[in-house]
Write an enzyme that holds these catalytic residues in place. Structure first.
Site, PDB file in Angstrom:
ATOM      1  N   GLU A  44       0.822  -1.214   0.000  1.00 23.93           N
ATOM      2  CA  GLU A  44       0.000   0.000   0.000  1.00 23.93           C
ATOM      3  C   GLU A  44       0.858   1.266   0.000  1.00 23.93           C
ATOM      4  OE1 GLU A  44      -3.089   0.277  -0.550  1.00 23.93           O
ATOM      5  OE2 GLU A  44      -3.534  -1.860  -0.512  1.00 23.93           O
ATOM      6  N   TYR A 127      -7.062   6.226   3.810  1.00 22.82           N
ATOM      7  CA  TYR A 127      -7.158   5.238   2.743  1.00 22.82           C
ATOM      8  C   TYR A 127      -6.319   3.996   3.067  1.00 22.82           C
ATOM      9  CZ  TYR A 127      -5.762   2.580  -1.229  1.00 22.82           C
ATOM     10  OH  TYR A 127      -5.477   1.520  -2.025  1.00 22.82           O
ATOM     11  N   ASP A 145      -9.819   5.324  -3.144  1.00 20.41           N
ATOM     12  CA  ASP A 145      -8.691   5.785  -3.972  1.00 20.41           C
ATOM     13  C   ASP A 145      -9.241   6.325  -5.298  1.00 20.41           C
ATOM     14  OD1 ASP A 145      -9.416   3.572  -5.405  1.00 20.41           O
ATOM     15  OD2 ASP A 145      -7.399   2.734  -5.565  1.00 20.41           O
ATOM     16  N   CYS A 199     -13.908   0.079 -15.486  1.00 21.74           N
ATOM     17  CA  CYS A 199     -14.294   1.494 -15.487  1.00 21.74           C
ATOM     18  C   CYS A 199     -13.019   2.349 -15.454  1.00 21.74           C
ATOM     19  CB  CYS A 199     -15.186   1.782 -14.281  1.00 21.74           C
ATOM     20  SG  CYS A 199     -16.036   3.347 -14.409  1.00 21.74           S
ATOM     21  N   CYS A 206     -17.794   0.164 -21.332  1.00 22.13           N
ATOM     22  CA  CYS A 206     -19.193   0.376 -20.941  1.00 22.13           C
ATOM     23  C   CYS A 206     -20.157  -0.638 -21.549  1.00 22.13           C
ATOM     24  CB  CYS A 206     -19.634   1.784 -21.319  1.00 22.13           C
ATOM     25  SG  CYS A 206     -18.713   3.042 -20.425  1.00 22.13           S
ATOM     26  N   CYS A 209     -20.230  -3.739 -19.676  1.00 23.45           N
ATOM     27  CA  CYS A 209     -20.177  -3.553 -18.217  1.00 23.45           C
ATOM     28  C   CYS A 209     -21.436  -4.056 -17.518  1.00 23.45           C
ATOM     29  CB  CYS A 209     -19.976  -2.077 -17.919  1.00 23.45           C
ATOM     30  SG  CYS A 209     -20.060  -1.707 -16.173  1.00 23.45           S
ATOM     31  N   CYS A 215     -25.867   2.619 -14.646  1.00 25.50           N
ATOM     32  CA  CYS A 215     -24.823   3.642 -14.506  1.00 25.50           C
ATOM     33  C   CYS A 215     -25.313   4.983 -15.059  1.00 25.50           C
ATOM     34  CB  CYS A 215     -23.580   3.180 -15.263  1.00 25.50           C
ATOM     35  SG  CYS A 215     -22.310   4.436 -15.320  1.00 25.50           S
TER      36      CYS A 215
HETATM   37  S1  SF4 Z   1     -21.059   1.650 -17.676  1.00 29.17           S
HETATM   38 FE1  SF4 Z   1     -20.543   3.047 -16.049  1.00 29.17          FE
HETATM   39  S2  SF4 Z   1     -19.570   1.772 -14.508  1.00 29.17           S
HETATM   40 FE2  SF4 Z   1     -19.566   0.622 -16.383  1.00 29.17          FE
HETATM   41  S3  SF4 Z   1     -17.600   1.058 -17.303  1.00 29.17           S
HETATM   42 FE3  SF4 Z   1     -19.068   2.503 -18.150  1.00 29.17          FE
HETATM   43  S4  SF4 Z   1     -18.894   4.301 -16.855  1.00 29.17           S
HETATM   44 FE4  SF4 Z   1     -17.961   2.620 -15.750  1.00 29.17          FE
END
Ligand code: SF4
Length: 361
Positions: A44, A127, A145, A199, A206, A209, A215
Site C-alpha cells: 500500500e 485510505y 482511492d 471502469c 461500458c 459492463c 450507470c
Molecule cells: S457503464 Fe458506467 S460503470 Fe460501467 S464502465 Fe461505463 S462508466 Fe464505468
C-alpha cells in the site's frame, strides 16, 4: 437526465460488484489475498501515487530483501533509499523507515490491529488504514482511492470534485454505506479492480459492463465528464545546475538535507537559478561561493537540458562536467566517491537520467 433511484442504485451496487468479482475479475497482483499486514502495508505504501505496473518490481524487491518488519527496521537508511530509488515521493520512504522501526522495536514486530492504531502510524492516512485494516484484519472500512472515486462518481452521477474536502467526505460516506461489512477486504479489492480494469479513466468498457443499465454516467452520455476534478495547481519551474567535479577517478557528491524535495537523496553540488542561465554565469557563482578556484579547474562538457516533472514542480537541470587539477578541501557536507561506487547512492530521477545518458562522466 435519465436516473434510476439512488435507493435502487445502492441496493444493486454491492450485489453487482461482487457478482462481477466472482465471475469476471481475473486481475492478478502478488499481494492480492495476502493476509500478512507487513506485506499489505508495504504494497500500500509503494502504491500510494504509483501505478501498479511501476510498483510491482519495487514490491518484489522489498519483500525479497526485507522479508519481515525486523529486517527492514534494522537496515541502514542508505540501503532502503537505494531500493526505493526511482519511485519518487521520498517522504513515503522516510515514513516507511520510521514506522518499520516503531513496529519492530515498540510493538515487538506485531502490526497493530485496529483502524485507529493503524491510522496513527507515520505515513498512513485514512485510505491506507482502511486497506490494511480490511485486507489483514477484516475491519469494516471502505477504501477510497482514485479508482473508487471514478467508479462511484460515474455510476451514481456525482458532480462533486473528488479532490475537494466536501467531495472526499461525500464519497467516503457513500463507499462506507455500500461496503459489504461481512467481507470488507473482498469488497474493497473488487471495487479497486473494477475501476482499474473495466471502469478505466479512458475508454472504459461500458458496453460490456455489468452496470450499464444502472450507470448514470453511461445512461446520460457523461462518462468522459466524470469524475469532476478541482482546477489543477500551477506548476513551479525550477532550474538546477549541477557541477560534476571530477578529480582523477573521483567525483564530489552530497546528501540533500534541506526541507525541500528529495530530502536525504544524493546529488552533485548544485546551483539553483530563478531562470535559465549559462555555463559562464554558473561557474562564476561557483567561484564566488568558493566551490571552485580559478585556474584549478576546466569545464570540459555541458549536458543538454534534462527535465523531471513532479506533481507541483517542473525541474529543469543541466550538468557541467568539470576537471579539477589539484584536489581541493571539501565543503562541510561534500564527499568524494569514485565512479564505480556512484551506483550505491540513491539519486533523484533527473540525475539518474543524466548518468544513464551518453553524457555521463
Ligand atoms: S457503464 Fe458506467 S460503470 Fe460501467 S464502465 Fe461505463 S462508466 Fe464505468
Amino acid at each position: 437526465m435519465k436516473r434510476t433511484s439512488q435507493y435502487d442504485q445502492e441496493n444493486k451496487f454491492t450485489t453487482l460488484l461482487l457478482k462481477w468479482n466472482r465471475e469476471q475479475n481475473t486481475r492478478k497482483m502478488p499481494w492480492k489475498g495476502e493476509k500478512d499486514p507487513y506485506k499489505i502495508w508495504l504494497s500500500e505504501i509503494i502504491l500510494q501515487q504509483t501505478r501498479v505496473e511501476q510498483g510491482l518490481n519495487y514490491y518484489n524487491n522489498f519483500i525479497k530483501t526485507f522479508p519481515d518488519v525486523h529486517k527492514l527496521a534494522k537496515a541502514p537508511d542508505k540501503k532502503i533509499f537505494k531500493l526505493w530509488e526511482g519511485l519518487g515521493y521520498y517522504t513515503r520512504c522516510r515514513n516507511l523507515i520510521v514506522t518499520a522501526r516503531y513496529i519492530s522495536k515498540e510493538l515487538n514486530g506485531k502490526f497493530p490491529g485496529t483502524y485507529e492504531e493503524i491510522k496513527a502510524l507515520k505515513g498512513i492516512g485514512p485510505y491506507t488504514a482502511a486497506a490494511i485494516g480490511s485486507f489483514a484484519f477484516n475491519l469494516p472500512h471502505a477504501v477510497i482511492d482514485g479508482n473508487v472515486f471514478r467508479v462511484l462518481a460515474r455510476i451514481f452521477g456525482i458532480n462533486k470534485p473528488a479532490d475537494s474536502t466536501d467531495g472526499k467526505h461525500f464519497f467516503t460516506e457513500l463507499a462506507n454505506k455500500l461496503l459489504d461489512k461481512k467481507q470488507p477486504g473482498l469488497f474493497n479489492q473488487a471495487i479497486m479492480d473494477f475501476g482499474a480494469v473495466v471502469c478505466k479513466p479512458a475508454a472504459p468498457f461500458c458496453t460490456k459492463c455489468i452496470f450499464k443499465n444502472n450507470c448514470i454516467a453511461f445512461l446520460n452520455n457523461k462518462v468522459n465528464e466524470l469524475p469532476i476534478k478541482k482546477k489543477k495547481n500551477s506548476i513551479k519551474k525550477r532550474w538546477f545546475y549541477y557541477l560534476i567535479m571530477e578529480y582523477k577517478n573521483e567525483i564530489v557528491i552530497r546528501q540533500r538535507k534541506e526541507k525541500d524535495i528529495w530530502l536525504q537523496l544524493y546529488e552533485f553540488p548544485m546551483i539553483e537559478a530563478v531562470k535559465e542561465s549559462d555555463q559562464k554565469n554558473i561557474l562564476q557563482q561557483a567561484e564566488k561561493k568558493g566551490w571552485l578556484e580559478k585556474k584549478n579547474y576546466k569545464a570540459i562538457a555541458i549536458s543538454r537540458l534534462i527535465k523531471q516533472q513532479l506533481s507541483h514542480q517542473l525541474i529543469v537541470g543541466q550538468f557541467i562536467q568539470i576537471r579539477i587539477n589539484q584536489k581541493p578541501a571539501l565543503k562541510n557536507d561534500w564527499l568524494w566517491t569514485t565512479k564505480n561506487k556512484i551506483g550505491k547512492y540513491a539519486f533523484p530521477g533527473i540525475i539518474n537520467q543524466y548518468l544513464k545518458a551518453k553524457v555521463r562522466p
